[in-house]
Design an enzyme around this catalytic site. Structure first.
Site, PDB file in Angstrom:
ATOM      1  CG  HIS A 232     -15.092  -4.504   3.404  1.00 44.79           C
ATOM      2  ND1 HIS A 232     -14.034  -4.962   4.108  1.00 44.79           N
ATOM      3  CD2 HIS A 232     -16.033  -5.479   3.477  1.00 44.79           C
ATOM      4  CE1 HIS A 232     -14.326  -6.129   4.609  1.00 44.79           C
ATOM      5  NE2 HIS A 232     -15.512  -6.477   4.233  1.00 44.79           N
TER       6      HIS A 232
ATOM      7  CG  HIS B 295     -17.418 -14.685  10.074  1.00 45.85           C
ATOM      8  ND1 HIS B 295     -17.966 -13.731  10.905  1.00 45.85           N
ATOM      9  CD2 HIS B 295     -16.556 -14.012   9.268  1.00 45.85           C
ATOM     10  CE1 HIS B 295     -17.448 -12.552  10.600  1.00 45.85           C
ATOM     11  NE2 HIS B 295     -16.602 -12.690   9.603  1.00 45.85           N
TER      12      HIS B 295
ATOM     13  CD  GLU C 157     -17.154  -9.538   6.807  1.00 43.27           C
ATOM     14  OE1 GLU C 157     -16.281 -10.070   7.510  1.00 43.27           O
ATOM     15  OE2 GLU C 157     -16.983  -8.432   6.241  1.00 43.27           O
TER      16      GLU C 157
ATOM     17  CG  ASP D 263     -16.723 -12.722   3.433  1.00 40.95           C
ATOM     18  OD1 ASP D 263     -17.458 -12.498   4.407  1.00 40.95           O
ATOM     19  OD2 ASP D 263     -15.478 -12.699   3.508  1.00 40.95           O
TER      20      ASP D 263
ATOM     21  CG  HIS E 177     -12.809  -9.672  11.290  1.00 44.21           C
ATOM     22  ND1 HIS E 177     -13.173  -8.613  10.504  1.00 44.21           N
ATOM     23  CD2 HIS E 177     -13.347 -10.763  10.698  1.00 44.21           C
ATOM     24  CE1 HIS E 177     -13.864  -9.046   9.447  1.00 44.21           C
ATOM     25  NE2 HIS E 177     -13.983 -10.335   9.551  1.00 44.21           N
TER      26      HIS E 177
ATOM     27  CG  ASP F 139     -12.827 -13.941   8.257  1.00 45.57           C
ATOM     28  OD1 ASP F 139     -12.804 -14.313   7.068  1.00 45.57           O
ATOM     29  OD2 ASP F 139     -13.687 -13.165   8.699  1.00 45.57           O
TER      30      ASP F 139
ATOM     31  CE1 TYR G  11      -8.911 -12.245   4.741  1.00 43.23           C
ATOM     32  CE2 TYR G  11      -8.413 -12.598   7.059  1.00 43.23           C
ATOM     33  CZ  TYR G  11      -9.319 -12.560   6.016  1.00 43.23           C
ATOM     34  OH  TYR G  11     -10.636 -12.811   6.255  1.00 43.23           O
TER      35      TYR G  11
ATOM     36  CG  HIS H   1     -11.206 -15.321   2.781  1.00 43.12           C
ATOM     37  ND1 HIS H   1     -12.168 -15.086   1.821  1.00 43.12           N
ATOM     38  CD2 HIS H   1     -11.646 -14.714   3.912  1.00 43.12           C
ATOM     39  CE1 HIS H   1     -13.138 -14.361   2.354  1.00 43.12           C
ATOM     40  NE2 HIS H   1     -12.858 -14.136   3.614  1.00 43.12           N
TER      41      HIS H   1
HETATM   42 FE1  FEO Z   1     -15.129 -11.667   8.171  1.00 44.53          FE
HETATM   43 FE2  FEO Z   1     -14.139 -13.372   5.347  1.00 44.53          FE
HETATM   44  O1  FEO Z   1     -15.333 -12.460   6.473  1.00 44.53           O
END
Ligand code: FEO
Length: 388
Positions: A24, A78, A80, A82, A144, A163, A191, A222
């Site tokens: 994104h 989390h 999100e 991903d 976040h 994250d 990041y 990640h």
């Molecule tokens: Fe906030 Fe890696 O997703």
């Protein structure tokens, strides 16, 4: 693909996305990973999942060490996608697994994405016994998203940080001491600057909440895991949280007929004259997510645009929009540019940077059409005078 051992009975079972180039709006030139972790105890526990399209890779890794139908607990640090995207597919294979998320935001977020599944609430201080070992939870809202949570495995001293401390860095090694550390740090800074930057206060609280934990491994969701260079990554985060900028500048510009570019080089000369280094980052050759990383680390920001159709170039407008959203703090700025007749772009940049809460070092600097030697000398003098 197999599970990768992190510690006794703890495995990486996530996915490596070598091809990802945009997340994104963030350029991910090194790809990324979606880290999921498996703890084999009396009650088999999975921490996070992966992006939906990487479910098969996760399943293959899981199947190399367990029968996935035996998963008993799925901790969603989390919402999100991903990290939670493969949840429904996994629940079809492990229908007896209990799903856990932070309360209330993790629960409401997962239900919005995946339907009315049963989710057990977790709050800071909660403990889950999974056999001989236990998990503790720390909610870290807005690091976040509102639901973010850390999970700590008390016996192995692994902090599953989601994250926080992550990097978009696809490598087939798990640890910081198995890869190019310099690259891992570069990607961790990028990041932070592009994902976490607006939430420095919340990161500070998360760092403080986890400061009493004995940590052997920080396992983000990640990139690589930190085990040898934990001090280094904590230092990077602390310096961002403290907003300790370098006494240096980043010069960001776009140009039509190289007049604004000439001004940019003179701006650079002026900073050099007072002993400050600069990063020159023109918007035709630098992605805004790389520029933001430089901005986050530096005290000064100079932004230049010629005037086009009574405004700034669209590339500069896009950068300002991205910059405003990420809201770096304690920046000092200069707006500059060339113009033909209206000259509106330069005060527009100036006003937008004021609205970001930045402090101008001087009035907007503009030069009509092609800058003369005398005009460039005057520009340099103006900047040196305010920086001295
Ligand atoms: Fe906030 Fe890696 O997703």
């Amino acid at each position: 693909m197999k599970a990768v051992k992190i510690k006794d009975n703890v495995y990486f079972v996530g996915a490596i996305d070598y091809k990802l180039r945009l997340f994104h709006g963030y350029s991910t030139e090194k790809g990324s990973t979606y880290n999921a972790f498996l703890i084999i105890d009396d009650e088999i526990t999975l921490i996070d999942t992966v992006k939906n399209e990487f479910f098969d890779e996760m399943l293959e890794r899981l199947s190399s060490v367990i029968d996935p139908k035996d998963i008993k607990h799925i901790i969603c640090n989390h919402v999100e996608p991903d990290h939670s995207g493969a949840l429904n597919k996994l629940l079809q294979i492990a229908p007896h697994a209990s799903v856990y998320a932070s309360s209330p935001s993790g629960i409401s977020g997962l239900k919005k994405y995946y339907g009315n599944i049963d989710i057990k609430p977790l709050k800071t201080g909660d403990i889950l016994k999974i056999g001989k070992t236990t998990l503790s939870f720390i909610q870290t809202p807005m690091v976040h998203w509102p639901d973010n949570m850390l999970t700590y495995h008390n016996e192995t001293e692994i902090l599953f940080s989601n994250d926080a401390f992550g990097q978009h860095y696809a490598v087939n090694k798990c640890f910081d001491d198995e890869v190019d550390l310099n690259e891992a740090i570069i990607q961790a800074k990028k990041y932070y600057a592009n994902i976490v930057l607006p939430y420095g206060a919340q990161v500070g609280k998360a760092l403080s909440a986890s400061s009493n934990l004995k940590i052997s491994v920080i396992a983000p969701s990640h990139g690589v895991l930190w085990r040898k260079h934990i001090d280094k990554i904590l230092q990077v985060y602390n310096s961002f949280v403290d907003e300790k900028s370098e006494n240096s500048a980043v010069i960001v510009y776009d140009t039509m007929w190289k007049s604004t570019e000439k001004m940019a080089y003179v701006v650079q000369d002026a900073f050099a004259e007072v002993g400050m280094s600069t990063d020159m980052m023109d918007l035709q050759n630098n992605h805004i997510s790389n520029i933001i990383t430089a901005v986050a680390e530096k005290k000064y920001l100079a932004i230049g645009s010629p005037t086009l159709n009574n405004g700034m170039l669209p590339s500069v407008a896009a950068f300002l929009c991205y910059l405003k959203g990420l809201a770096p703090k304690n920046k000092h700025f200069l707006a500059f540019g060339s113009y033909g007749w209206g000259g509106q772009s330069i005060p527009q940049i100036h006003d937008q940077l004021i609205s970001c809460g930045f402090s101008p070092i001087c009035d907007p600097q503009k030069i009509q059409y092609k800058p003369s030697i005398e005009e460039l000398a005057k520009l340099k003098e103006n900047i040196i005078n305010v920086l001295k």
